[in-house]
Structures are given as structure tokens and as C-alpha cells.
Design an enzyme around this catalytic site. Structure first.
Site, PDB file in Angstrom:
ATOM      1  N   THR A 219      -2.853  -1.932   0.865  1.00 47.52           N
ATOM      2  CA  THR A 219      -2.450  -0.795   1.858  1.00 47.52           C
ATOM      3  C   THR A 219      -1.698   0.492   1.226  1.00 47.52           C
TER       4      THR A 219
ATOM      5  N   TYR B 153      16.209  -4.453  -6.498  1.00 52.15           N
ATOM      6  CA  TYR B 153      15.116  -4.546  -5.626  1.00 52.15           C
ATOM      7  C   TYR B 153      13.757  -4.081  -6.326  1.00 52.15           C
TER       8      TYR B 153
ATOM      9  N   SER C 254       2.203   2.590 -15.857  1.00 52.29           N
ATOM     10  CA  SER C 254       2.409   3.997 -15.587  1.00 52.29           C
ATOM     11  C   SER C 254       2.969   4.874 -16.799  1.00 52.29           C
TER      12      SER C 254
ATOM     13  N   GLU D 132       4.974   6.950 -16.455  1.00 46.12           N
ATOM     14  CA  GLU D 132       6.597   7.049 -16.395  1.00 46.12           C
ATOM     15  C   GLU D 132       7.128   6.229 -17.384  1.00 46.12           C
TER      16      GLU D 132
ATOM     17  N   TYR E 191      12.660   2.279 -12.122  1.00 44.55           N
ATOM     18  CA  TYR E 191      11.145   2.010 -11.853  1.00 44.55           C
ATOM     19  C   TYR E 191      10.429   1.769 -13.289  1.00 44.55           C
TER      20      TYR E 191
ATOM     21  N   LYS F 221       8.238  -1.064 -14.934  1.00 42.08           N
ATOM     22  CA  LYS F 221       7.121  -0.926 -15.463  1.00 42.08           C
ATOM     23  C   LYS F 221       6.867  -1.350 -16.783  1.00 42.08           C
TER      24      LYS F 221
ATOM     25  N   PHE G 203       5.939  11.566  -2.147  1.00 42.84           N
ATOM     26  CA  PHE G 203       5.656  12.014  -3.417  1.00 42.84           C
ATOM     27  C   PHE G 203       5.271  13.424  -3.343  1.00 42.84           C
TER      28      PHE G 203
ATOM     29  N   GLY H 187      13.075  19.439  -5.352  1.00 43.05           N
ATOM     30  CA  GLY H 187      14.075  19.366  -6.251  1.00 43.05           C
ATOM     31  C   GLY H 187      13.531  20.410  -7.375  1.00 43.05           C
TER      32      GLY H 187
ATOM     33  N   ARG I 258       3.530  17.644 -14.676  1.00 40.46           N
ATOM     34  CA  ARG I 258       2.737  16.319 -14.655  1.00 40.46           C
ATOM     35  C   ARG I 258       1.294  16.764 -14.807  1.00 40.46           C
TER      36      ARG I 258
HETATM   37  P1  NAP Z   1       1.711   3.102  -3.201  1.00 37.42           P
HETATM   38  O1  NAP Z   1       0.826   3.881  -2.273  1.00 37.42           O
HETATM   39  O2  NAP Z   1       3.301   3.222  -3.088  1.00 37.42           O
HETATM   40  O3  NAP Z   1       1.340   1.469  -2.719  1.00 37.42           O
HETATM   41  C1  NAP Z   1       2.218   0.553  -3.059  1.00 37.42           C
HETATM   42  C2  NAP Z   1       1.621  -0.847  -2.354  1.00 37.42           C
HETATM   43  O4  NAP Z   1       2.578  -1.616  -3.073  1.00 37.42           O
HETATM   44  C3  NAP Z   1       1.707  -0.712  -1.060  1.00 37.42           C
HETATM   45  O5  NAP Z   1       0.437  -1.451  -0.489  1.00 37.42           O
HETATM   46  C4  NAP Z   1       2.894  -1.599  -0.675  1.00 37.42           C
HETATM   47  O6  NAP Z   1       2.732  -2.337   0.670  1.00 37.42           O
HETATM   48  C5  NAP Z   1       2.781  -2.586  -1.733  1.00 37.42           C
HETATM   49  N1  NAP Z   1       4.004  -3.296  -1.808  1.00 37.42           N
HETATM   50  C6  NAP Z   1       5.256  -2.924  -2.235  1.00 37.42           C
HETATM   51  N2  NAP Z   1       6.207  -3.871  -2.182  1.00 37.42           N
HETATM   52  C7  NAP Z   1       5.581  -4.780  -1.984  1.00 37.42           C
HETATM   53  C8  NAP Z   1       5.806  -6.244  -1.947  1.00 37.42           C
HETATM   54  N3  NAP Z   1       7.175  -6.657  -2.182  1.00 37.42           N
HETATM   55  N4  NAP Z   1       5.087  -7.418  -1.947  1.00 37.42           N
HETATM   56  C9  NAP Z   1       3.672  -6.938  -1.673  1.00 37.42           C
HETATM   57  N5  NAP Z   1       3.386  -5.717  -1.759  1.00 37.42           N
HETATM   58  C10 NAP Z   1       4.179  -4.745  -1.887  1.00 37.42           C
HETATM   59  O7  NAP Z   1       1.457   3.327  -4.589  1.00 37.42           O
HETATM   60  P2  NAP Z   1       0.026   3.698  -5.269  1.00 37.42           P
HETATM   61  O8  NAP Z   1       0.396   5.306  -5.783  1.00 37.42           O
HETATM   62  O9  NAP Z   1      -1.134   3.323  -4.667  1.00 37.42           O
HETATM   63  O10 NAP Z   1       0.059   3.166  -6.866  1.00 37.42           O
HETATM   64  C11 NAP Z   1      -0.372   1.941  -6.959  1.00 37.42           C
HETATM   65  C12 NAP Z   1       0.129   0.979  -8.104  1.00 37.42           C
HETATM   66  O11 NAP Z   1      -0.144   2.138  -9.342  1.00 37.42           O
HETATM   67  C13 NAP Z   1       1.734   0.941  -8.182  1.00 37.42           C
HETATM   68  O12 NAP Z   1       2.050  -0.174  -8.817  1.00 37.42           O
HETATM   69  C14 NAP Z   1       2.265   2.042  -8.871  1.00 37.42           C
HETATM   70  O13 NAP Z   1       3.469   1.829  -9.393  1.00 37.42           O
HETATM   71  C15 NAP Z   1       1.363   2.350  -9.879  1.00 37.42           C
HETATM   72  N6  NAP Z   1       1.028   3.779 -10.513  1.00 37.42           N
HETATM   73  C16 NAP Z   1       0.662   4.736  -9.430  1.00 37.42           C
HETATM   74  C17 NAP Z   1       0.566   6.017  -9.917  1.00 37.42           C
HETATM   75  C18 NAP Z   1       0.356   7.477  -9.036  1.00 37.42           C
HETATM   76  O14 NAP Z   1       0.506   8.238  -9.748  1.00 37.42           O
HETATM   77  N7  NAP Z   1      -0.193   6.848  -8.000  1.00 37.42           N
HETATM   78  C19 NAP Z   1       0.583   6.266 -11.516  1.00 37.42           C
HETATM   79  C20 NAP Z   1       0.742   5.136 -12.322  1.00 37.42           C
HETATM   80  C21 NAP Z   1       1.208   3.972 -11.835  1.00 37.42           C
HETATM   81  P3  NAP Z   1       3.216  -1.549   1.995  1.00 37.42           P
HETATM   82  O15 NAP Z   1       2.070  -0.751   2.420  1.00 37.42           O
HETATM   83  O16 NAP Z   1       3.596  -2.611   2.837  1.00 37.42           O
HETATM   84  O17 NAP Z   1       4.370  -0.991   1.678  1.00 37.42           O
HETATM   85  N1  GDD Z   2       9.197  13.197  -4.913  1.00 37.70           N
HETATM   86  C1  GDD Z   2       9.656  14.202  -5.011  1.00 37.70           C
HETATM   87  N2  GDD Z   2      10.194  14.939  -4.322  1.00 37.70           N
HETATM   88  N3  GDD Z   2       9.304  14.878  -6.223  1.00 37.70           N
HETATM   89  C2  GDD Z   2      10.006  16.030  -6.405  1.00 37.70           C
HETATM   90  C3  GDD Z   2      10.732  16.727  -5.254  1.00 37.70           C
HETATM   91  C4  GDD Z   2      10.790  16.432  -4.130  1.00 37.70           C
HETATM   92  O1  GDD Z   2      11.208  16.905  -3.309  1.00 37.70           O
HETATM   93  N4  GDD Z   2      10.817  17.886  -6.131  1.00 37.70           N
HETATM   94  C5  GDD Z   2      10.412  17.996  -7.338  1.00 37.70           C
HETATM   95  N5  GDD Z   2       9.954  16.806  -7.602  1.00 37.70           N
HETATM   96  C6  GDD Z   2       9.366  16.561  -8.923  1.00 37.70           C
HETATM   97  C7  GDD Z   2      10.390  15.078  -9.534  1.00 37.70           C
HETATM   98  O2  GDD Z   2      11.331  15.257 -10.228  1.00 37.70           O
HETATM   99  C8  GDD Z   2       8.993  14.693 -10.681  1.00 37.70           C
HETATM  100  O3  GDD Z   2       9.374  15.372 -11.711  1.00 37.70           O
HETATM  101  C9  GDD Z   2       7.861  15.210  -9.920  1.00 37.70           C
HETATM  102  O4  GDD Z   2       8.128  16.214  -8.877  1.00 37.70           O
HETATM  103  C10 GDD Z   2       6.819  14.265  -9.522  1.00 37.70           C
HETATM  104  O5  GDD Z   2       7.703  13.427  -8.609  1.00 37.70           O
HETATM  105  P1  GDD Z   2       6.750  12.354  -7.729  1.00 37.70           P
HETATM  106  O6  GDD Z   2       5.492  13.033  -6.905  1.00 37.70           O
HETATM  107  O7  GDD Z   2       7.685  11.659  -6.928  1.00 37.70           O
HETATM  108  O8  GDD Z   2       6.112  11.345  -8.745  1.00 37.70           O
HETATM  109  P2  GDD Z   2       6.747  10.823 -10.237  1.00 37.70           P
HETATM  110  O9  GDD Z   2       6.156  11.484 -11.289  1.00 37.70           O
HETATM  111  O10 GDD Z   2       7.985  10.674 -10.168  1.00 37.70           O
HETATM  112  O11 GDD Z   2       5.835   9.318  -9.916  1.00 37.70           O
HETATM  113  C11 GDD Z   2       4.818   9.139  -9.584  1.00 37.70           C
HETATM  114  O12 GDD Z   2       3.880   9.041 -10.700  1.00 37.70           O
HETATM  115  C12 GDD Z   2       4.195   7.795 -11.891  1.00 37.70           C
HETATM  116  C13 GDD Z   2       3.300   8.065 -12.798  1.00 37.70           C
HETATM  117  O13 GDD Z   2       3.772   8.966 -13.621  1.00 37.70           O
HETATM  118  C14 GDD Z   2       4.597   7.743  -8.876  1.00 37.70           C
HETATM  119  O14 GDD Z   2       3.455   7.576  -8.239  1.00 37.70           O
HETATM  120  C15 GDD Z   2       4.877   6.665  -9.648  1.00 37.70           C
HETATM  121  O15 GDD Z   2       4.602   5.372  -9.092  1.00 37.70           O
HETATM  122  C16 GDD Z   2       3.828   6.702 -11.085  1.00 37.70           C
HETATM  123  O16 GDD Z   2       4.003   5.549 -11.859  1.00 37.70           O
END
Ligand code: NAP
Ligand code: GDD
Length: 349
Positions: A14, A104, A138, A140, A162, A166, A201, A224, A230
Site C-alpha cells: 500500500t 516501535y 536504505s 540512511e 530508523y 535498517k 516526506f 526544517g 539528497r
Molecule cells: P511507505 O510509502 O512509507 O510505505 C511503507 C509500507 O509499509 C506501507 O505499505 C505501510 O502500510 C507498510 N507498513 C508499515 N508498518 C507495517 C506493519 N507493521 N506491518 C505491515 N506493513 C506495514 O514507504 P516507501 O517509500 O514505499 O518505501 C518502501 C521501503 O523502502 C520501506 O522499507 C522504506 O524504509 C524503504 N526505503 C525507502 C526509500 C525511499 O526513498 N522511498 C529509500 C530507501 C529505502 P500502511 O499503508 O498500512 O501504512
Molecule cells: N520530512 C521532512 N519535513 N524533511 C525535511 C523538512 C520537513 O519539513 N525540512 C527539511 N527536511 C530535510 C530532512 O531533514 C532530510 O534531511 C531531508 O529533508 C529529506 O527528508 P525526508 O524526505 O523525510 O527523507 P529522509 O531522507 O529523511 O528519509 C527518506 O529517505 C531514506 C533513504 O535515504 C525515507 O524515505 C526513508 O524511508 C529512506 O530510507
């Protein structure tokens, strides 16, 4: 159920990545099974367009209730589905939230992966049928980076609960690969975004605000750290790399990135200028969005995934920002029309 050649089980279906991955797999002819959490109101907006009539025999998408906290439930599901590929995308994926909910986050993002691996291992041992496993690692994990650009061999220095979770999930996946001969691969993905990105995000927060400001629904955008950098790509491109990893004869770990880094400020500049506005007139800093420990700079070296899997990103930084703003402008216009007509706006995400 008997094992067929192309049956995938996707956790996190989802979410942003889950929805693009499901689309990709269905397009390749897979039968796709997704894990969903029970919620009091629908949480399947990103995949509703993929669900056909449940009575339609051609439907190849199946959703199952479950949760990464419930190891025995996951084991039962995987034994019943008998997938050939498992993609573990579910996580508490928000870095800032992980500081508020560290236990959590560790349970879902860290231990949840161990529960999935154990369920996969037991099913494989019991059935004798191989299962390939993908773990969503990730960038991260690199955190306070010790070298740039970051590669598969760059040491980890996690900076949030987080990221720590990971790192655990990554290491336990490697451990299961080495201990039990499991075909388990980790994609170390750098940030990837899309119009389906969760709206807390930063990229989506910005593109949503740009659309709403442009049509007069919002005055300001509070952020922030604007100087944080990134390596941003498009989620639709990145799920292809996940699939490619599981098509290889041998499991391995791969960095997936564009190789270009930009600041949050540059993302703001691009998004606001797309609608002929200057971000400096609208963006204000709110310390509530700063993190207790920050990750200031990420830049990936994706040479391995390029040369080994032939993967490369198709969407540039500029293309991504424009795509997100265009989509969110349309959404804001719908929201405005609904409001002007006195209806409550029911947006999809
Ligand atoms: P997302 O949009 O936040 O999706 C997270 C998914 O995990 C949602 O389907 C959520 O379900 C499900 N989930 C959360 N808690 C759960 C639980 N307790 N049991 C079962 N399902 C659960 O994340 P995304 O951006 O698609 O990222 C996908 C994966 O890649 C994540 O593991 C993330 O940490 C990792 N990742 C993401 C990025 C990025 O930039 N997007 C980069 C590196 C790694 P609900 O819809 O019910 O909340
Ligand atoms: N969310 C958020 N909100 N971030 C902000 C803001 C704000 O108002 N202002 C500045 N930022 C800065 C954060 O401090 C961070 O440095 C950057 O924007 C990106 O923040 P996010 O978009 O929340 O992503 P992230 O880099 O912390 O984490 C995402 O990327 C990871 C991969 O590097 C997530 O998708 C993680 O799940 C993923 O692993």
C-alpha cells in the site's frame, strides 16, 4: 496452492514503492499477493486502480491482512501462498517519526525483517521450493557519511532509530543468505520520490504546498533543514532495480542511486519556479522539523547496479520535481473546485 513460476508476495504494497512494484510485476505477468494492515478506513488508495472485480477470474492481485509484528501470521501466509519471490518493503519508514517511536520502529523495520526471513526460510525448507527474497535497505544506513560517494562497501554510520533498525535488517538478511543458502538480496536505495510519495516526506510536502499556494489554498510552507542534500530519483525507476536483483543467478547487495545530489533548497527553487513563484516568498523555517541527529549529505555510486544489472535511472532531478508539481497542481485545482462548490474534497493521496 502449488508453486508457479511467477508468484510474488509484497509487504508494504500500500506504500509508494509497493504500488509501483505491484504495477511492474502485474505487467510482467506475475500473480501478486500483497500484505495489508487492517485500518478503520481504506488504506489501499495507491493500488485501487490495480484491483479489478474480485469475481473476475483474470484478476492476479490478491490482498491479505497481516502485520510485520505477527511472525506466525506471516509464516502461515507465506506457506499458503508459496511465492517464488518475496519483496519486503514494509517499514515504519519516516526518519523523524523514528525519533518519537524508537521501539516501535525497531520492532517493525528491524525485527519485522527477521520475522519475514524466518518465515521464508521455514517455507523453503518445508516445501523444497526456492524462494528469492528482496530487502529494502536504505542510504540512511550511511548516515554521517565516512566517504563520498557511498558504495556497497562504505561503512554504515546510522543517525536515527530508523537507520539503526535498517542496519539490523540489512545485516540479518546477509546473515540468512550466508547461513541458510537463501537467495536474499538487499537494495541500498537512495531517496526516491513520485506523485505517490507520502506527504510528510520533504519532496511531496514541497510539491503539495506549491500546488496549494498557487491556487490560493495555502500561504506558507514550514520546513526544517534546507541545506540537507539528497540523491533523489524516481520511485518508478527504482522498483525495476528491485526486480532485476531477484532475476540474477546469485544474490547480492546493490546501491541504487542517480549519482547526483541536490539540497532541499534546490528542490524548493525548482518546484516553485515551475509555477513562476519564488520559494523565498513562501518558505519559512520551523525548528519542529529539525532532527535530533541529522544526515546532511548523501550521494550514491551506482556503478555496480549499472554494470551488473544494466539498470539506470530514466528521470532526472528536474524531471522529478516537475512531475510532482504538475500532479500536485492538478490535485490542488480539484481541491479548490470542490471547496468552491461547497463539497468536501476527498483526495486520493
Ligand atoms: P511507505 O510509502 O512509507 O510505505 C511503507 C509500507 O509499509 C506501507 O505499505 C505501510 O502500510 C507498510 N507498513 C508499515 N508498518 C507495517 C506493519 N507493521 N506491518 C505491515 N506493513 C506495514 O514507504 P516507501 O517509500 O514505499 O518505501 C518502501 C521501503 O523502502 C520501506 O522499507 C522504506 O524504509 C524503504 N526505503 C525507502 C526509500 C525511499 O526513498 N522511498 C529509500 C530507501 C529505502 P500502511 O499503508 O498500512 O501504512
Ligand atoms: N520530512 C521532512 N519535513 N524533511 C525535511 C523538512 C520537513 O519539513 N525540512 C527539511 N527536511 C530535510 C530532512 O531533514 C532530510 O534531511 C531531508 O529533508 C529529506 O527528508 P525526508 O524526505 O523525510 O527523507 P529522509 O531522507 O529523511 O528519509 C527518506 O529517505 C531514506 C533513504 O535515504 C525515507 O524515505 C526513508 O524511508 C529512506 O530510507
Amino acid at each position: 496452492m502449488s508453486t508457479i513460476a511467477k508468484r510474488a508476495f509484497v509487504t508494504g504494497i500500500t506504500g509508494q514503492d509497493g504500488s509501483y512494484l505491484a504495477e511492474l510485476l502485474l505487467g510482467k505477468g506475475y500473480e501478486v499477493h500483497g500484505l495489508i494492515r487492517r485500518a478503520s478506513s481504506p488504506n489501499t488508495a495507491r493500488i485501487d486502480h490495480l484491483q479489478s472485480d474480485p469475481h473476475d477470474a483474470r484478476s492476479r492481485l490478491f490482498l491479505h491482512y497481516g502485520d510485520l509484528t505477527d511472525g506466525s501470521g506471516l509464516a502461515k501466509l507465506i506457506q499458503a501462498i508459496q511465492p517464488s519471490e518475496v519483496y519486503n518493503l514494509a517499514a515504519q519508514s519516516h526518519v523523524k517519526v523514528s525519533f518519537d517511536q524508537p521501539i516501535y520502529t525497531s520492532d517493525i523495520t528491524g525485527l519485522g525483517t527477521a520475522r519475514m526471513l524466518q518465515a521464508v526460510r521455514e517455507t523453503q525448507e518445508h516445501s523444497g521450493q526456492p524462494i528469492r527474497f528482496y530487502q529494502a535497505s536504505s542510504s540512511e544506513m550511511f548516515g554521517k557519511v565516512v566517504e563520498s560517494p557511498q558504495t556497497e562497501s562504505t561503512p554504515f554510520y546510522p543517525r536515527s532509530p530508523y537507520a539503526v533498525a535498517k542496519v539490523y535488517a540489512h545485516c540479518i538478511t546477509v546473515n540468512y543468505r550466508e547461513s541458510y543458502n537463501l537467495h536474499a538480496s538487499c537494495g541500498i536505495l537512495f531517496n526516491h520520490e513520485s506523485p505517490r510519495r507520502g506527504d510528510t516526506f520533504v519532496t511531496r510536502k514541497i510539491s503539495r504546498a506549491v500546488g496549494r499556494i498557487k491556487v490560493g489554498l495555502q500561504d506558507k510552507l514550514y520546513l526544517g533543514n534546507l541545506d540537507s542534500k539528497r540523491d533523489w530519483g524516481f520511485a518508478g525507476d527504482y522498483v525495476e532495480a528491485m526486480w532485476l536483483m531477484l532475476q540474477q543467478e546469485r544474490p547480492d547487495d546493490y546501491v541504487v542511486a542517480t549519482g547526483v545530489t541536490h539540497s532541499v533548497r534546490e528542490f524548493c527553487e525548482r518546484c516553485f519556479s515551475r509555477v513562476n513563484l519564488d520559494y523565498r516568498d513562501f518558505v519559512e523555517i520551523d525548528p519542529r522539523y529539525l532532527r535530533p541527529a541529522s544526515v546532511d549529505y548523501l550521494l550514491g555510486d551506482a556503478s555496480k547496479v549499472r554494470t551488473t544489472l544494466g539498470w539506470k535511472p530514466r528521470v532526472s532531478f528536474e524531471g522529478l520535481a516537475d512531475m510532482m508539481v504538475d500532479s500536485d497542481l492538478e490535485l490542488a485545482q480539484q481541491e479548490k473546485s470542490a471547496r468552491d462548490a461547497g463539497h468536501e474534497y476527498v483526495g486520493h493521496y
